[in-house]
Design an enzyme around this catalytic site. Sequence first.
Site, short mmCIF file in Angstrom:
data_model
loop_
_atom_site.label_atom_id
_atom_site.label_comp_id
_atom_site.label_asym_id
_atom_site.label_seq_id
_atom_site.Cartn_x
_atom_site.Cartn_y
_atom_site.Cartn_z
N LYS A 66 -23.59 -17.21 -13.05
CA LYS A 66 -24.51 -16.20 -12.52
C LYS A 66 -24.24 -15.97 -11.03
CE LYS A 66 -28.12 -17.29 -15.86
NZ LYS A 66 -29.36 -17.99 -16.19
N GLN A 82 -33.69 -21.43 -13.01
CA GLN A 82 -33.02 -21.79 -14.26
C GLN A 82 -33.89 -22.74 -15.09
OE1 GLN A 82 -30.26 -20.42 -15.36
NE2 GLN A 82 -29.87 -21.71 -17.12
N ASP A 138 -35.76 -12.23 -14.63
CA ASP A 138 -35.70 -12.77 -16.00
C ASP A 138 -36.69 -12.05 -16.91
OD1 ASP A 138 -33.89 -14.88 -16.55
OD2 ASP A 138 -35.07 -16.29 -15.35
N1 GUN Z 1 -31.93 -20.98 -19.43
C1 GUN Z 1 -31.21 -20.50 -20.48
N2 GUN Z 1 -31.20 -19.16 -20.47
C2 GUN Z 1 -31.93 -18.78 -19.38
C3 GUN Z 1 -32.26 -17.51 -18.83
O1 GUN Z 1 -31.92 -16.44 -19.36
N3 GUN Z 1 -33.01 -17.54 -17.69
C4 GUN Z 1 -33.43 -18.70 -17.13
N4 GUN Z 1 -34.17 -18.63 -16.02
N5 GUN Z 1 -33.12 -19.90 -17.62
C5 GUN Z 1 -32.39 -19.93 -18.73
#
Ligand code: GUN
Length: 301
Positions: free
Chosen positions: A58, A102, A125
């Site tokens: 990311k 995350q 998100d």
């Molecule tokens: N953990 C696994 N997928 C995601 C996601 O799309 N966003 C976040 N914040 N954590 C994750």
Amino acid sequence: MTSIPQDKIIDGKAFAAKVREGVAADVTKLKASHGLTPGLAVVIVGEDPASQVYVRNKVKQTAEVGMLSVHHELPADTTQEALVAKVRELNADPAIHGILVQLPLPKHIDEAAVIETIVPEKDVDGFHVVNSGLLATGGKGMVPCTPLGCLMMLKDRLGDLSGKKAIVVGRSNIVGKPMAQLLLDANCTVTIAHSRTANLADEVRAADIVVAAVGRPEMVKGDWIKEGATVIDVGINRIDAPELGEGKSRLVGDVEFAAAADRASAITPVPGGVGPMTIACLLKNTVTAACRQNGIDPESL
Ligand code: GUN
């Protein structure tokens, strides 16, 4: 079983690359026309190896499309108060337009409380209750990245989704529920199936569109797929693969891929399907967030 025709495969990797190109072009325009550089902050707590890989991707892709990419790595024993304080600091930072914490967080931290601390405008998100509420009521909030990526792939393949029967297998807040909402908004007739659904096979057999997001390896069987259906597999499961050698493993989705591909008209592979689209949509959401926070219509770019 015959070999799978390539045109049945929905190439999420190639699609995501196109989305990222579009995002990079939007970022260039925003810099030139408004002097605005969208900024995304990604916060990780602890050292979960899978999370570290996701976060690294990311952070890297954010920088690659020309955005400000900020990465905060906090130790596993970070207190909830310290994490909330970090989120508040990012909420107040005008250079940051998107905040992603995350998940999963260490057990001693209340995930919901942390997510609700993010101001909804910066919640790229789309996990904040304000954003889930806006999605449920047809408002303009931030839409969760994985379901958004799935919808984009479906529309790209099928065009108008009106009147199609869709089933979403899985009811998580992150994927299943928002996915069902997006399909409903696209005028599909939507079934949400889950672990207590009776006759899951028959429910899947009735569907023109199958989105599998249960997190159980190959749980959706190939012979459940209606002839000509479109299948989106959100699952990423690592399973033992002794056939590849001792101690080896491989990734599979929530759908029995080869058998499903025999019957489907289109299907996403694992890996290389939904996964790359999630990050591409995160970048897209960050541009949308930056525009909205600066009174710019993202559609006008
Ligand atoms: N953990 C696994 N997928 C995601 C996601 O799309 N966003 C976040 N914040 N954590 C994750």
